[in-house]
Write a protein that holds these residues in place. Sequence first.
Motif, PDB file in Angstrom:
ATOM      1  N   ARG A 123       0.841  -1.211   0.000  1.00 33.15           N
ATOM      2  CA  ARG A 123       0.000   0.000   0.000  1.00 33.15           C
ATOM      3  C   ARG A 123       0.868   1.250   0.000  1.00 33.15           C
ATOM      4  O   ARG A 123       0.575   2.223  -0.700  1.00 33.15           O
ATOM      5  CB  ARG A 123      -0.955   0.000   1.183  1.00 33.15           C
ATOM      6  CG  ARG A 123      -2.202  -0.844   0.952  1.00 33.15           C
ATOM      7  CD  ARG A 123      -3.267  -0.591   2.011  1.00 33.15           C
ATOM      8  NE  ARG A 123      -2.841  -0.975   3.365  1.00 33.15           N
ATOM      9  CZ  ARG A 123      -2.853  -2.211   3.840  1.00 33.15           C
ATOM     10  NH1 ARG A 123      -3.290  -3.197   3.084  1.00 33.15           N
ATOM     11  NH2 ARG A 123      -2.456  -2.471   5.069  1.00 33.15           N
ATOM     12  N   ALA A 124       1.938   1.234   0.760  1.00 35.30           N
ATOM     13  CA  ALA A 124       2.848   2.389   0.803  1.00 35.30           C
ATOM     14  C   ALA A 124       3.482   2.631  -0.566  1.00 35.30           C
ATOM     15  O   ALA A 124       3.560   3.779  -1.027  1.00 35.30           O
ATOM     16  CB  ALA A 124       3.927   2.176   1.857  1.00 35.30           C
ATOM     17  N   ILE A 125       3.909   1.566  -1.221  1.00 36.71           N
ATOM     18  CA  ILE A 125       4.465   1.700  -2.567  1.00 36.71           C
ATOM     19  C   ILE A 125       3.400   2.234  -3.516  1.00 36.71           C
ATOM     20  O   ILE A 125       3.669   3.110  -4.341  1.00 36.71           O
ATOM     21  CB  ILE A 125       5.029   0.349  -3.060  1.00 36.71           C
ATOM     22  CG1 ILE A 125       6.232  -0.066  -2.217  1.00 36.71           C
ATOM     23  CG2 ILE A 125       5.420   0.431  -4.538  1.00 36.71           C
ATOM     24  CD1 ILE A 125       6.679  -1.495  -2.439  1.00 36.71           C
ATOM     25  N   GLY A 126       2.181   1.731  -3.392  1.00 40.17           N
ATOM     26  CA  GLY A 126       1.080   2.210  -4.226  1.00 40.17           C
ATOM     27  C   GLY A 126       0.789   3.687  -4.021  1.00 40.17           C
ATOM     28  O   GLY A 126       0.528   4.428  -4.974  1.00 40.17           O
ATOM     29  N   VAL A 127       0.841   4.137  -2.781  1.00 42.46           N
ATOM     30  CA  VAL A 127       0.626   5.564  -2.493  1.00 42.46           C
ATOM     31  C   VAL A 127       1.722   6.393  -3.146  1.00 42.46           C
ATOM     32  O   VAL A 127       1.448   7.444  -3.750  1.00 42.46           O
ATOM     33  CB  VAL A 127       0.555   5.810  -0.970  1.00 42.46           C
ATOM     34  CG1 VAL A 127       0.653   7.290  -0.641  1.00 42.46           C
ATOM     35  CG2 VAL A 127      -0.719   5.224  -0.392  1.00 42.46           C
ATOM     36  N   LEU A 128       2.965   5.939  -3.051  1.00 37.86           N
ATOM     37  CA  LEU A 128       4.059   6.652  -3.706  1.00 37.86           C
ATOM     38  C   LEU A 128       3.847   6.717  -5.216  1.00 37.86           C
ATOM     39  O   LEU A 128       4.134   7.741  -5.849  1.00 37.86           O
ATOM     40  CB  LEU A 128       5.398   5.987  -3.391  1.00 37.86           C
ATOM     41  CG  LEU A 128       5.883   6.089  -1.950  1.00 37.86           C
ATOM     42  CD1 LEU A 128       7.146   5.261  -1.755  1.00 37.86           C
ATOM     43  CD2 LEU A 128       6.103   7.538  -1.559  1.00 37.86           C
ATOM     44  N   GLU A 129       3.337   5.638  -5.787  1.00 42.65           N
ATOM     45  CA  GLU A 129       3.083   5.622  -7.230  1.00 42.65           C
ATOM     46  C   GLU A 129       1.955   6.580  -7.613  1.00 42.65           C
ATOM     47  O   GLU A 129       2.053   7.279  -8.631  1.00 42.65           O
ATOM     48  CB  GLU A 129       2.761   4.195  -7.683  1.00 42.65           C
ATOM     49  CG  GLU A 129       3.964   3.281  -7.609  1.00 42.65           C
ATOM     50  CD  GLU A 129       3.630   1.814  -7.789  1.00 42.65           C
ATOM     51  OE1 GLU A 129       4.561   1.059  -8.093  1.00 42.65           O
ATOM     52  OE2 GLU A 129       2.455   1.424  -7.618  1.00 42.65           O
ATOM     53  N   ILE A 130       0.909   6.643  -6.811  1.00 43.78           N
ATOM     54  CA  ILE A 130      -0.183   7.590  -7.084  1.00 43.78           C
ATOM     55  C   ILE A 130       0.334   9.026  -6.991  1.00 43.78           C
ATOM     56  O   ILE A 130       0.047   9.866  -7.857  1.00 43.78           O
ATOM     57  CB  ILE A 130      -1.361   7.372  -6.123  1.00 43.78           C
ATOM     58  CG1 ILE A 130      -2.094   6.078  -6.462  1.00 43.78           C
ATOM     59  CG2 ILE A 130      -2.330   8.553  -6.176  1.00 43.78           C
ATOM     60  CD1 ILE A 130      -3.146   5.683  -5.461  1.00 43.78           C
ATOM     61  N   THR A 176      12.412  13.019 -10.366  1.00 41.00           N
ATOM     62  CA  THR A 176      13.600  12.546  -9.647  1.00 41.00           C
ATOM     63  C   THR A 176      13.204  11.509  -8.598  1.00 41.00           C
ATOM     64  O   THR A 176      13.856  10.465  -8.466  1.00 41.00           O
ATOM     65  CB  THR A 176      14.332  13.724  -8.986  1.00 41.00           C
ATOM     66  OG1 THR A 176      14.676  14.674  -9.996  1.00 41.00           O
ATOM     67  CG2 THR A 176      15.574  13.261  -8.251  1.00 41.00           C
ATOM     68  N   CYS A 177      12.123  11.772  -7.879  1.00 41.17           N
ATOM     69  CA  CYS A 177      11.637  10.817  -6.873  1.00 41.17           C
ATOM     70  C   CYS A 177      11.170   9.517  -7.516  1.00 41.17           C
ATOM     71  O   CYS A 177      11.416   8.427  -6.988  1.00 41.17           O
ATOM     72  CB  CYS A 177      10.521  11.445  -6.047  1.00 41.17           C
ATOM     73  SG  CYS A 177      11.077  12.811  -5.011  1.00 41.17           S
ATOM     74  N   VAL A 178      10.515   9.618  -8.668  1.00 38.49           N
ATOM     75  CA  VAL A 178      10.081   8.421  -9.394  1.00 38.49           C
ATOM     76  C   VAL A 178      11.305   7.632  -9.857  1.00 38.49           C
ATOM     77  O   VAL A 178      11.321   6.394  -9.801  1.00 38.49           O
ATOM     78  CB  VAL A 178       9.156   8.801 -10.575  1.00 38.49           C
ATOM     79  CG1 VAL A 178       8.925   7.623 -11.501  1.00 38.49           C
ATOM     80  CG2 VAL A 178       7.833   9.339 -10.052  1.00 38.49           C
ATOM     81  N   ALA A 179      12.336   8.331 -10.291  1.00 42.54           N
ATOM     82  CA  ALA A 179      13.575   7.645 -10.684  1.00 42.54           C
ATOM     83  C   ALA A 179      14.142   6.869  -9.492  1.00 42.54           C
ATOM     84  O   ALA A 179      14.571   5.722  -9.643  1.00 42.54           O
ATOM     85  CB  ALA A 179      14.596   8.648 -11.214  1.00 42.54           C
ATOM     86  N   LEU A 180      14.115   7.475  -8.313  1.00 45.14           N
ATOM     87  CA  LEU A 180      14.589   6.777  -7.114  1.00 45.14           C
ATOM     88  C   LEU A 180      13.724   5.562  -6.794  1.00 45.14           C
ATOM     89  O   LEU A 180      14.230   4.528  -6.343  1.00 45.14           O
ATOM     90  CB  LEU A 180      14.635   7.735  -5.928  1.00 45.14           C
ATOM     91  CG  LEU A 180      15.691   8.832  -6.009  1.00 45.14           C
ATOM     92  CD1 LEU A 180      15.536   9.814  -4.860  1.00 45.14           C
ATOM     93  CD2 LEU A 180      17.084   8.231  -6.033  1.00 45.14           C
ATOM     94  N   LEU A 181      12.415   5.682  -7.029  1.00 46.42           N
ATOM     95  CA  LEU A 181      11.510   4.548  -6.828  1.00 46.42           C
ATOM     96  C   LEU A 181      11.911   3.383  -7.739  1.00 46.42           C
ATOM     97  O   LEU A 181      11.963   2.227  -7.312  1.00 46.42           O
ATOM     98  CB  LEU A 181      10.065   4.980  -7.109  1.00 46.42           C
ATOM     99  CG  LEU A 181       8.968   3.967  -6.861  1.00 46.42           C
ATOM    100  CD1 LEU A 181       8.799   3.727  -5.368  1.00 46.42           C
ATOM    101  CD2 LEU A 181       7.658   4.468  -7.453  1.00 46.42           C
TER     102      LEU A 181
END
Length: 128
Positions: free
Chosen positions: A50-57, A81-86
């Motif tokens: 869920r945490a990963i999903g929230v970051l993706e949203i 940049t944050c998405v690249a880190l993800l």
Amino acid sequence: MNVVLWIVAGVLAAVLLVSTSKMFVPREKLASLGGAAAEWVLDFSPAALRAIGVLEILGAAGLILPAALDIVPILVPVTATCVALLFVGAVIMRLGRGEKATIVPDLVYLAMAVFVAWGRFGPESFVN
């Protein structure tokens, strides 16, 4: 270049939104539907997924909405940049699991995020 950056950001946002299914679909079902590429979900707790999903949203929204609404558009390259880190995290996880065959899409998405960050911080910045 501006149009290409919008297209890449849009595709990346769509990919992030589609991948949020891990928030709603039980991990066992997701792992069985996705084959070898989706078995990684079994290594994470439902709360972590869920945490990963929230970051993706948040990533999907941050790639498009700040510029589209002209509200703090500097957030687009910051989000990229944050998405690249993800995706760096995703690549590290895949390497740790020995999934060299399924790492390619994550590397492509990582490259897309870096391209958007570079383009929006540099030549096609929203900030004058």
